[in-house]
Motif scaffolding. Structure first.
Motif, short mmCIF file in Angstrom:
data_model
loop_
_atom_site.label_atom_id
_atom_site.label_comp_id
_atom_site.label_asym_id
_atom_site.label_seq_id
_atom_site.Cartn_x
_atom_site.Cartn_y
_atom_site.Cartn_z
N LEU A 11 -48.40 22.34 43.40
CA LEU A 11 -48.64 21.34 44.45
C LEU A 11 -49.95 21.59 45.17
O LEU A 11 -50.64 20.64 45.58
CB LEU A 11 -47.47 21.33 45.45
CG LEU A 11 -46.13 20.80 44.92
CD1 LEU A 11 -45.06 20.89 45.99
CD2 LEU A 11 -46.26 19.37 44.41
N ARG A 12 -50.32 22.85 45.33
CA ARG A 12 -51.61 23.16 45.98
C ARG A 12 -52.75 22.57 45.15
O ARG A 12 -53.65 21.91 45.70
CB ARG A 12 -51.78 24.67 46.12
CG ARG A 12 -53.17 25.07 46.63
CD ARG A 12 -53.35 26.56 46.71
NE ARG A 12 -53.23 27.23 45.42
CZ ARG A 12 -54.18 27.25 44.48
NH1 ARG A 12 -55.33 26.58 44.67
NH2 ARG A 12 -54.00 27.91 43.35
N GLN A 14 -52.53 20.18 42.94
CA GLN A 14 -52.40 18.73 42.91
C GLN A 14 -53.03 18.09 44.14
O GLN A 14 -53.60 17.00 44.07
CB GLN A 14 -50.92 18.34 42.81
CG GLN A 14 -50.67 16.85 42.57
CD GLN A 14 -49.20 16.52 42.49
OE1 GLN A 14 -48.46 16.69 43.46
NE2 GLN A 14 -48.75 16.05 41.34
N LYS A 15 -52.95 18.78 45.27
CA LYS A 15 -53.54 18.26 46.51
C LYS A 15 -55.02 18.61 46.64
O LYS A 15 -55.66 18.25 47.63
CB LYS A 15 -52.78 18.80 47.72
CG LYS A 15 -51.37 18.25 47.83
CD LYS A 15 -50.66 18.76 49.08
CE LYS A 15 -51.23 18.12 50.32
NZ LYS A 15 -51.00 16.67 50.39
N LEU A 55 -47.67 20.94 51.80
CA LEU A 55 -47.53 20.42 50.43
C LEU A 55 -46.71 19.15 50.36
O LEU A 55 -46.46 18.63 49.27
CB LEU A 55 -46.92 21.50 49.53
CG LEU A 55 -47.73 22.81 49.42
CD1 LEU A 55 -47.00 23.80 48.53
CD2 LEU A 55 -49.13 22.52 48.87
N GLU A 56 -46.26 18.67 51.53
CA GLU A 56 -45.46 17.44 51.61
C GLU A 56 -44.25 17.50 50.69
O GLU A 56 -44.02 16.65 49.83
CB GLU A 56 -46.31 16.21 51.30
CG GLU A 56 -47.43 15.99 52.29
CD GLU A 56 -48.18 14.70 52.04
OE1 GLU A 56 -47.90 13.71 52.76
OE2 GLU A 56 -49.02 14.68 51.15
N SER A 57 -43.47 18.55 50.87
CA SER A 57 -42.29 18.77 50.07
C SER A 57 -41.16 19.23 50.97
O SER A 57 -41.37 19.58 52.13
CB SER A 57 -42.57 19.83 48.99
OG SER A 57 -41.41 20.13 48.25
N GLU A 189 -46.16 10.69 44.12
CA GLU A 189 -47.24 11.48 44.69
C GLU A 189 -46.74 12.60 45.61
O GLU A 189 -47.17 13.74 45.50
CB GLU A 189 -48.21 10.58 45.48
CG GLU A 189 -49.06 9.66 44.61
CD GLU A 189 -48.34 8.40 44.18
OE1 GLU A 189 -47.16 8.24 44.55
OE2 GLU A 189 -48.96 7.59 43.48
N ASN A 190 -45.84 12.25 46.53
CA ASN A 190 -45.41 13.26 47.50
C ASN A 190 -43.91 13.25 47.80
O ASN A 190 -43.46 13.90 48.74
CB ASN A 190 -46.19 13.10 48.82
CG ASN A 190 -46.00 11.72 49.45
OD1 ASN A 190 -45.04 11.02 49.16
ND2 ASN A 190 -46.92 11.32 50.30
#
Length: 257
Positions: A11-12, A14-15, A55-57, A189-190
């Motif tokens: 995720l890091r 990906q962002k 990470l918007e998770s 996406e998130n």
């Protein structure tokens, strides 16, 4: 098995964040990010919550779901909900109405047949029969021109991936309750849905896919508020109304003659 290390790394990247970028946001050393991603160390709870936010998770998704291999958890095939459906004597499905006052109770009772049987039921003509429908009474003015008390008829949506951005839905959520909004789908996406009110005075907000319990796509509405012709064309003046009344009276006179 924890998927935390791989999920943080995936995720890091990906962002578009470097390990140093993430370390700066967490106010820790870059070497700690490296240790988290290699599985040599695990963050404390407070740090884990910060990582999830960056990470918007969700924490559960970070720990228990292989995001890189399986995709965002919100997009996974959800368990098929066994909907409680009422039918008439002809075995035709009724539409169950969830009034404003019952919306809070619906969060706990939507899977309880006894609770659902107590709610009002009705039929509407001309709705396609291949779908299951439910009705929800609106509260507030966030979706003007639909006013409080308007009834939205929604068709059941089985999977979150079927939500089409820009359309309106009734969402039954663990975090926000029962809401009717225009929805934009960013699950891929998130893992979140972006909810927008048609009344610009209300700010948009997000809900996590995991918090969504039911989705109903708006198909029709029932309202006692008639459209105002003046909204789309020039309003009639008193003189216009007077001329119309004279014409009607003249027509009536001719009929009597």
């Amino acid at each position: 098995m924890s998927y935390l290390a791989g999920n943080i790394r995936f995720l890091r990247k990906q962002k578009g964040l470097t390990q140093q970028d993430m370390a700066d946001q967490l106010n820790i050393q870059r070497t700690m990010i490296s240790a988290y991603e290699d599985g040599r160390s695990e963050p404390k709870l407070a740090t884990l919550l910060q990582i999830a936010e960056i990470l918007e998770s969700g924490v559960e998704e970070l720990l228990e779901h292989d995001i890189e291999k399986e995709g965002r958890k919100a997009l996974q095939k959800r368990k098929i909900n066994i909907l409680t459906i009422a039918a008439d004597e002809s075995d035709r499905e009724n539409i169950t109405l969830v009034p404003q006052k019952a919306s809070a109770g619906y969060l706990n009772g939507f899977a309880d047949p006894e609770y659902m049987e107590q709610l009002p039921q009705f039929h509407l003509p001309n709705l396609p029969r291949q779908a299951t429908y439910r009705a929800f009474e609106l509260a507030g003015d966030s979706m003007l021109p639909l006013i409080s008390g308007t009834i939205i008829i929604g068709a059941y949506v089985d999977q979150l991936s079927q939500i089409k951005s820009g359309r309106t839905y009734v969402l039954v959520t663990a975090s926000e309750g029962v809401v009717y909004k225009r929805v934009f789908n960013y699950l891929a996406e998130n893992g979140k849905l972006f909810l927008v009110s048609d009344n610009e005075h209300y700010k948009p907000y997000e809900v996590r896919g995991e918090d969504v319990l039911e989705v109903w796509e708006a198909k029709a509405f029932i309202s006692t508020d008639f459209p105002n012709p003046g909204d789309k064309k020039k309003s009639l003046s008193l003189a216009d109304l007077g001329d119309m009344l004279k014409d009607i009276q003249e027509d009536l006179r001719k009929l009597k003659d």
